[in-house]
Design an enzyme around this catalytic site. Sequence first.
Site, PDB file in Angstrom:
ATOM      1  N   ARG A 131       0.886  -1.176   0.000  1.00 35.19           N
ATOM      2  CA  ARG A 131       0.000   0.000   0.000  1.00 35.19           C
ATOM      3  C   ARG A 131       0.918   1.219   0.000  1.00 35.19           C
ATOM      4  O   ARG A 131       1.716   1.408   0.923  1.00 35.19           O
ATOM      5  CB  ARG A 131      -0.902  -0.013   1.232  1.00 35.19           C
ATOM      6  CG  ARG A 131      -1.634   1.305   1.422  1.00 35.19           C
ATOM      7  CD  ARG A 131      -2.752   1.234   2.430  1.00 35.19           C
ATOM      8  NE  ARG A 131      -3.877   0.485   1.900  1.00 35.19           N
ATOM      9  CZ  ARG A 131      -5.102   0.510   2.435  1.00 35.19           C
ATOM     10  NH1 ARG A 131      -5.349   1.245   3.500  1.00 35.19           N
ATOM     11  NH2 ARG A 131      -6.079  -0.192   1.897  1.00 35.19           N
TER      12      ARG A 131
ATOM     13  N   ASP B 259     -17.323   6.827  -1.594  1.00 32.81           N
ATOM     14  CA  ASP B 259     -16.068   6.720  -0.838  1.00 32.81           C
ATOM     15  C   ASP B 259     -15.824   8.095  -0.211  1.00 32.81           C
ATOM     16  O   ASP B 259     -16.509   9.076  -0.557  1.00 32.81           O
ATOM     17  CB  ASP B 259     -14.926   6.347  -1.813  1.00 32.81           C
ATOM     18  CG  ASP B 259     -13.602   6.064  -1.119  1.00 32.81           C
ATOM     19  OD1 ASP B 259     -13.563   5.921   0.118  1.00 32.81           O
ATOM     20  OD2 ASP B 259     -12.565   6.003  -1.841  1.00 32.81           O
TER      21      ASP B 259
ATOM     22  N   ARG C 139     -13.228  -9.031   1.865  1.00 27.87           N
ATOM     23  CA  ARG C 139     -11.806  -8.784   1.608  1.00 27.87           C
ATOM     24  C   ARG C 139     -10.992 -10.029   1.974  1.00 27.87           C
ATOM     25  O   ARG C 139     -10.064 -10.423   1.257  1.00 27.87           O
ATOM     26  CB  ARG C 139     -11.305  -7.576   2.429  1.00 27.87           C
ATOM     27  CG  ARG C 139     -11.938  -6.231   2.068  1.00 27.87           C
ATOM     28  CD  ARG C 139     -11.511  -5.744   0.699  1.00 27.87           C
ATOM     29  NE  ARG C 139     -10.069  -5.656   0.569  1.00 27.87           N
ATOM     30  CZ  ARG C 139      -9.319  -4.626   1.004  1.00 27.87           C
ATOM     31  NH1 ARG C 139      -9.900  -3.572   1.546  1.00 27.87           N
ATOM     32  NH2 ARG C 139      -8.008  -4.627   0.840  1.00 27.87           N
TER      33      ARG C 139
ATOM     34  N   HIS D   3      -7.345   0.650  -6.403  1.00 24.82           N
ATOM     35  CA  HIS D   3      -7.509  -0.215  -5.220  1.00 24.82           C
ATOM     36  C   HIS D   3      -8.208  -1.520  -5.668  1.00 24.82           C
ATOM     37  O   HIS D   3      -9.356  -1.788  -5.329  1.00 24.82           O
ATOM     38  CB  HIS D   3      -8.357   0.520  -4.172  1.00 24.82           C
ATOM     39  CG  HIS D   3      -8.357  -0.116  -2.824  1.00 24.82           C
ATOM     40  ND1 HIS D   3      -7.549  -1.174  -2.469  1.00 24.82           N
ATOM     41  CD2 HIS D   3      -9.094   0.165  -1.697  1.00 24.82           C
ATOM     42  CE1 HIS D   3      -7.780  -1.501  -1.208  1.00 24.82           C
ATOM     43  NE2 HIS D   3      -8.710  -0.717  -0.719  1.00 24.82           N
TER      44      HIS D   3
ATOM     45  N   CYS E  19     -16.257   1.269   0.577  1.00 24.37           N
ATOM     46  CA  CYS E  19     -15.093   0.443   0.929  1.00 24.37           C
ATOM     47  C   CYS E  19     -14.708   0.585   2.398  1.00 24.37           C
ATOM     48  O   CYS E  19     -14.027  -0.269   2.941  1.00 24.37           O
ATOM     49  CB  CYS E  19     -13.922   0.785   0.019  1.00 24.37           C
ATOM     50  SG  CYS E  19     -13.311   2.473   0.191  1.00 24.37           S
TER      51      CYS E  19
ATOM     52  N   GLN F  99     -10.092  -4.209  -3.313  1.00 22.92           N
ATOM     53  CA  GLN F  99     -11.423  -3.831  -2.840  1.00 22.92           C
ATOM     54  C   GLN F  99     -12.492  -4.229  -3.860  1.00 22.92           C
ATOM     55  O   GLN F  99     -13.583  -4.659  -3.497  1.00 22.92           O
ATOM     56  CB  GLN F  99     -11.479  -2.319  -2.584  1.00 22.92           C
ATOM     57  CG  GLN F  99     -12.795  -1.865  -2.001  1.00 22.92           C
ATOM     58  CD  GLN F  99     -13.048  -2.391  -0.601  1.00 22.92           C
ATOM     59  OE1 GLN F  99     -12.200  -2.244   0.276  1.00 22.92           O
ATOM     60  NE2 GLN F  99     -14.198  -3.016  -0.382  1.00 22.92           N
TER      61      GLN F  99
HETATM   62  N1  NVA Z   1     -10.003   6.479  -1.439  1.00 27.00           N
HETATM   63  C1  NVA Z   1      -9.631   6.045  -0.110  1.00 27.00           C
HETATM   64  C2  NVA Z   1      -9.842   4.566   0.042  1.00 27.00           C
HETATM   65  C3  NVA Z   1      -9.523   4.030   1.415  1.00 27.00           C
HETATM   66  C4  NVA Z   1      -9.661   2.532   1.514  1.00 27.00           C
HETATM   67  C5  NVA Z   1      -8.187   6.426   0.157  1.00 27.00           C
HETATM   68  O1  NVA Z   1      -7.356   6.266  -0.750  1.00 27.00           O
HETATM   69  O2  NVA Z   1      -7.898   6.895   1.247  1.00 27.00           O
HETATM   70  N1   CP Z   2     -11.201  -0.458   2.482  1.00 24.06           N
HETATM   71  C1   CP Z   2      -9.948  -0.488   2.931  1.00 24.06           C
HETATM   72  O1   CP Z   2      -9.004  -0.724   2.175  1.00 24.06           O
HETATM   73  O2   CP Z   2      -9.812  -0.252   4.263  1.00 24.06           O
HETATM   74  P1   CP Z   2      -8.466  -0.014   5.070  1.00 24.06           P
HETATM   75  O3   CP Z   2      -7.929   1.334   4.680  1.00 24.06           O
HETATM   76  O4   CP Z   2      -8.886  -0.067   6.520  1.00 24.06           O
HETATM   77  O5   CP Z   2      -7.482  -1.093   4.734  1.00 24.06           O
END
Ligand code: NVA
Ligand code: CP
Length: 304
Positions: A104, A219, A287, A131, A259, A134
């Site tokens: 990540r 989101d 997930r 992502h 998500c 997800q």
């Molecule tokens: N769009 C959000 C998704 C979090 C799972 C982010 O990138 O923070």
């Molecule tokens: N949806 C998701 O990826 O959640 P986290 O940021 O908690 O991993």
Amino acid sequence: MSSRHFLTLLDFSPEELKQLIQRASELRSMTRKGEIYEPFKNKVLGMIFEKSSTRTRVSFESAMIQSGGGAIFLSPRDTQLGRGEPVADSAKVLSRMVDIIMIRTFEHEKLETFARNSQVPVINALTDSYHPCQLLADMQTYQEHRGDIAGKTVSWIGDGNNMCHSYINAARQFDFNLSIACPAGFEPNAQLVDKNKDRITLFRDPREAVEQSDLVVTDVWASMGQESEQKNRANAFSNYQVNSQLMSLANQDALFMHCLPAHRGEEVSEELMEKPDSVVWDEAENRLHAQKALMEMLLGTWKP
Ligand code: NVA
Ligand code: CP
């Protein structure tokens, strides 16, 4: 290097993605029955997190433990990655020690550089651009509640962000139409939209976008790394909340997904989260199952 990676949904064929989702549902019922199944015995997953996480970390780590393997959590704060060791060097070293790696991070290019230098499969666990893990869970969840998503209409309400980009890829791979409603200046990547214009319709008004929708998704308005823009974004997105009123304009059996983490009172209303239309808790659980199926396919421990 020759390993197979999962950096976006386009790395798997539509047929493979279908099989993966089916397998994820099988793994879900096996896990729920308490069946012991250890295909990852002696396998190690390296988990690099340059951003926060609850679901992604716990689902990957539990997936490895439940499947007989182990996982190592690596953060920039206490590894040499955080002190400037080149990504390519880190990839070369780590991939000699573990069997599969998830990352990540911020820039998608960093993930691509890592994958190019890795001897083992690399999984995108979220970048600024995509992502895909997800989406595996979202597609599994839709199928478990409503059957095949092919030919259906999905509405994305809010920011044209990493999740929205993955929904665009999903529209192609899972064969659905995608209506996107976002404020001016917050549209998804123009090239990606252009490449997929046969599947996408852009709207300004969320009420128009959800008409005839089978699934409504949103989101957060400010993603990780955009915290300083929170206030400006809250103003720009103030008409983009998904709530029961908006859901009433979609098809009668439309589902709601997010998500998570959710900001109640911003992109989603408090009341919608617990309504029967909302499948956010199944979505989060999936997930775990979808990523087990993904790792089975990447490690070659299961073949369709
Ligand atoms: N769009 C959000 C998704 C979090 C799972 C982010 O990138 O923070
Ligand atoms: N949806 C998701 O990826 O959640 P986290 O940021 O908690 O991993």
